[in-house]
Design an enzyme around this catalytic site. Sequence first.
Site, PDB file in Angstrom:
ATOM      1  N   CYS A   1      -1.405   0.737   7.303  1.00 47.00           N
ATOM      2  CA  CYS A   1      -2.853   0.503   7.397  1.00 47.00           C
ATOM      3  C   CYS A   1      -3.276  -0.746   6.614  1.00 47.00           C
ATOM      4  O   CYS A   1      -3.414  -1.821   7.171  1.00 47.00           O
ATOM      5  CB  CYS A   1      -3.638   1.727   6.910  1.00 47.00           C
ATOM      6  N   ARG A   2      -3.465  -0.596   5.310  1.00 49.04           N
ATOM      7  CA  ARG A   2      -4.059  -1.671   4.513  1.00 49.04           C
ATOM      8  C   ARG A   2      -3.154  -2.879   4.323  1.00 49.04           C
ATOM      9  O   ARG A   2      -3.590  -4.020   4.504  1.00 49.04           O
ATOM     10  CB  ARG A   2      -4.485  -1.128   3.147  1.00 49.04           C
ATOM     11  N   SER A   3      -1.902  -2.662   3.916  1.00 54.52           N
ATOM     12  CA  SER A   3      -1.038  -3.821   3.634  1.00 54.52           C
ATOM     13  C   SER A   3      -0.727  -4.638   4.888  1.00 54.52           C
ATOM     14  O   SER A   3      -0.706  -5.876   4.806  1.00 54.52           O
ATOM     15  CB  SER A   3       0.227  -3.420   2.880  1.00 54.52           C
TER      16      SER A   3
ATOM     17  N   ASN B   1       2.461   1.458   4.351  1.00 56.32           N
ATOM     18  CA  ASN B   1       2.666   0.184   5.051  1.00 56.32           C
ATOM     19  C   ASN B   1       2.330   0.269   6.535  1.00 56.32           C
ATOM     20  O   ASN B   1       2.972  -0.356   7.366  1.00 56.32           O
ATOM     21  CB  ASN B   1       4.090  -0.327   4.835  1.00 56.32           C
TER      22      ASN B   1
ATOM     23  N   ASP C   1      -8.072   4.017   1.274  1.00 57.42           N
ATOM     24  CA  ASP C   1      -7.069   4.259   2.313  1.00 57.42           C
ATOM     25  C   ASP C   1      -7.780   4.882   3.513  1.00 57.42           C
ATOM     26  O   ASP C   1      -8.296   5.997   3.409  1.00 57.42           O
ATOM     27  CB  ASP C   1      -5.988   5.190   1.783  1.00 57.42           C
TER      28      ASP C   1
ATOM     29  N   CYS D   1       0.857  -1.180   0.000  1.00 60.11           N
ATOM     30  CA  CYS D   1       0.000   0.000   0.000  1.00 60.11           C
ATOM     31  C   CYS D   1       0.892   1.228   0.000  1.00 60.11           C
ATOM     32  O   CYS D   1       2.049   1.150  -0.414  1.00 60.11           O
ATOM     33  CB  CYS D   1      -0.997  -0.028   1.156  1.00 60.11           C
TER      34      CYS D   1
END
Length: 175
Positions: A25-27, A23, A139, A20
């Site tokens: 939040c999402r990933s 690195n 995001d 993401c």
Amino acid sequence: MSFAALNPDEATPFRIIFVCTGNICRSPMAEVMLRDLITRSGLSRLITTSSAGTGDWHVGEQADRRTITALAKRGYDGSHHRARQFDPTWFTDLDLVVVLDRSQERILRNWAGTEHDRGKVRLLLSFDPDQAVLQDVPDPYYSDDALFDSVLGMIDSANQALFKQLAPAIRQGVR
């Protein structure tokens, strides 16, 4: 991407990285959740997962506290995560580069040195027929806890779909 009879072994497992922006939040969510699926299925010797960001703003930091909280609400531990930036030299050692939105897809395909490496880059939601039309996982960084929870649900569903495609090919390739 078809995962027809992959042939990983303990010396060279199938290597997946989630990417993401920062690195945090999402990933990390995707990494932690897929790793749990892999472990529960008994395939942790054959599939590895990691994560990184396209930017370097958060290198060395823990995942965002809202990421850790959202994961904990579902029984996952994201507290050990430390952010890092994707290095294009990693393409050689990776089998699948899963990005969370089209901006990372463009960046990673630009960073890829070969057509083969560009082919490793896939949008996470593309694995989930119910979410593929959305293309991007939003995001949640500039939003609230509710969006973190919603994003986690999207990632969970897409990871389940990815795993359903990947696991049989891994098992079929194992002798």
